[in-house]
Design a protein around this motif. Structure first.
Motif, PDB file in Angstrom:
ATOM      1  N   LEU A  81       5.595  -1.599   8.348  1.00 16.38           N
ATOM      2  CA  LEU A  81       4.374  -1.178   7.676  1.00 16.38           C
ATOM      3  C   LEU A  81       4.256   0.327   7.495  1.00 16.38           C
ATOM      4  O   LEU A  81       3.415   0.785   6.722  1.00 16.38           O
ATOM      5  N   ALA A  84       4.297   1.536   3.881  1.00 19.90           N
ATOM      6  CA  ALA A  84       3.452   0.811   2.931  1.00 19.90           C
ATOM      7  C   ALA A  84       2.363   1.723   2.388  1.00 19.90           C
ATOM      8  O   ALA A  84       1.760   2.486   3.135  1.00 19.90           O
ATOM      9  N   VAL A  87      -2.333  -0.620   4.090  1.00 22.36           N
ATOM     10  CA  VAL A  87      -2.231  -1.652   5.125  1.00 22.36           C
ATOM     11  C   VAL A  87      -3.644  -2.041   5.535  1.00 22.36           C
ATOM     12  O   VAL A  87      -4.533  -1.207   5.619  1.00 22.36           O
ATOM     13  N   ASP A  88      -3.860  -3.340   5.769  1.00 26.85           N
ATOM     14  CA  ASP A  88      -5.150  -3.818   6.243  1.00 26.85           C
ATOM     15  C   ASP A  88      -4.897  -4.877   7.309  1.00 26.85           C
ATOM     16  O   ASP A  88      -4.188  -5.859   7.057  1.00 26.85           O
ATOM     17  N   GLU A  90      -2.981  -4.947   9.900  1.00 23.87           N
ATOM     18  CA  GLU A  90      -1.550  -5.070  10.176  1.00 23.87           C
ATOM     19  C   GLU A  90      -0.807  -5.930   9.150  1.00 23.87           C
ATOM     20  O   GLU A  90       0.148  -6.623   9.456  1.00 23.87           O
ATOM     21  N   ARG A  91      -1.283  -5.873   7.878  1.00 27.04           N
ATOM     22  CA  ARG A  91      -0.621  -6.587   6.775  1.00 27.04           C
ATOM     23  C   ARG A  91      -0.550  -5.683   5.556  1.00 27.04           C
ATOM     24  O   ARG A  91      -1.380  -4.794   5.376  1.00 27.04           O
ATOM     25  N   PHE A  92       0.458  -5.938   4.699  1.00 21.92           N
ATOM     26  CA  PHE A  92       0.568  -5.213   3.450  1.00 21.92           C
ATOM     27  C   PHE A  92      -0.608  -5.568   2.551  1.00 21.92           C
ATOM     28  O   PHE A  92      -1.002  -6.727   2.477  1.00 21.92           O
TER      29      PHE A  92
END
Length: 102
Positions: A81, A84, A87-88, A90-92
């Motif tokens: 991440l 990236a 990120v929100d 812990e996700r793209f």
């Protein structure tokens, strides 16, 4: 005068009915001709002598595509991440593409 076909217009009409396809009368002869062409092509392939030819599931050697499975170190979630743009939780974060509302 309509050309004689190995597949009759009645057979085409029956197949169309099973497939729930509405065909006009003039389409029945045309499609019967097309099906005849397909049947002739399949018959030509079936006529080929395949004595001594091993059956295969793929035209190329599949063995060449395989490799030894090796355990290697992978990226941690933070490493994946860190580059990236957004990120929100812990996700793209990616742009919305299906028109779904928030």
């Amino acid at each position: 005068m309509a050309e004689a076909h190995a597949i009759s217009r009645d057979e085409v009409a029956g197949i169309a009915k099973l497939a729930r396809i509405a065909l006009a009368d003039e389409e029945l002869d045309h499609i019967a001709g097309q099906l005849d062409t397909i049947v002739e092509a399949v018959s030509a392939v079936q006529a080929v002598d395949t004595t001594g030819v091993e059956p295969m599931s793929h035209p190329h050697s599949v063995e060449a595509a395989m490799r030894v499975d090796e355990v290697k170190e992978t990226l941690t979630q933070d490493q994946a991440l860190d580059q990236a743009p957004e990120v929100d939780e812990e996700r793209f974060v990616v742009p919305q593409i299906l028109g779904e509302g928030d």
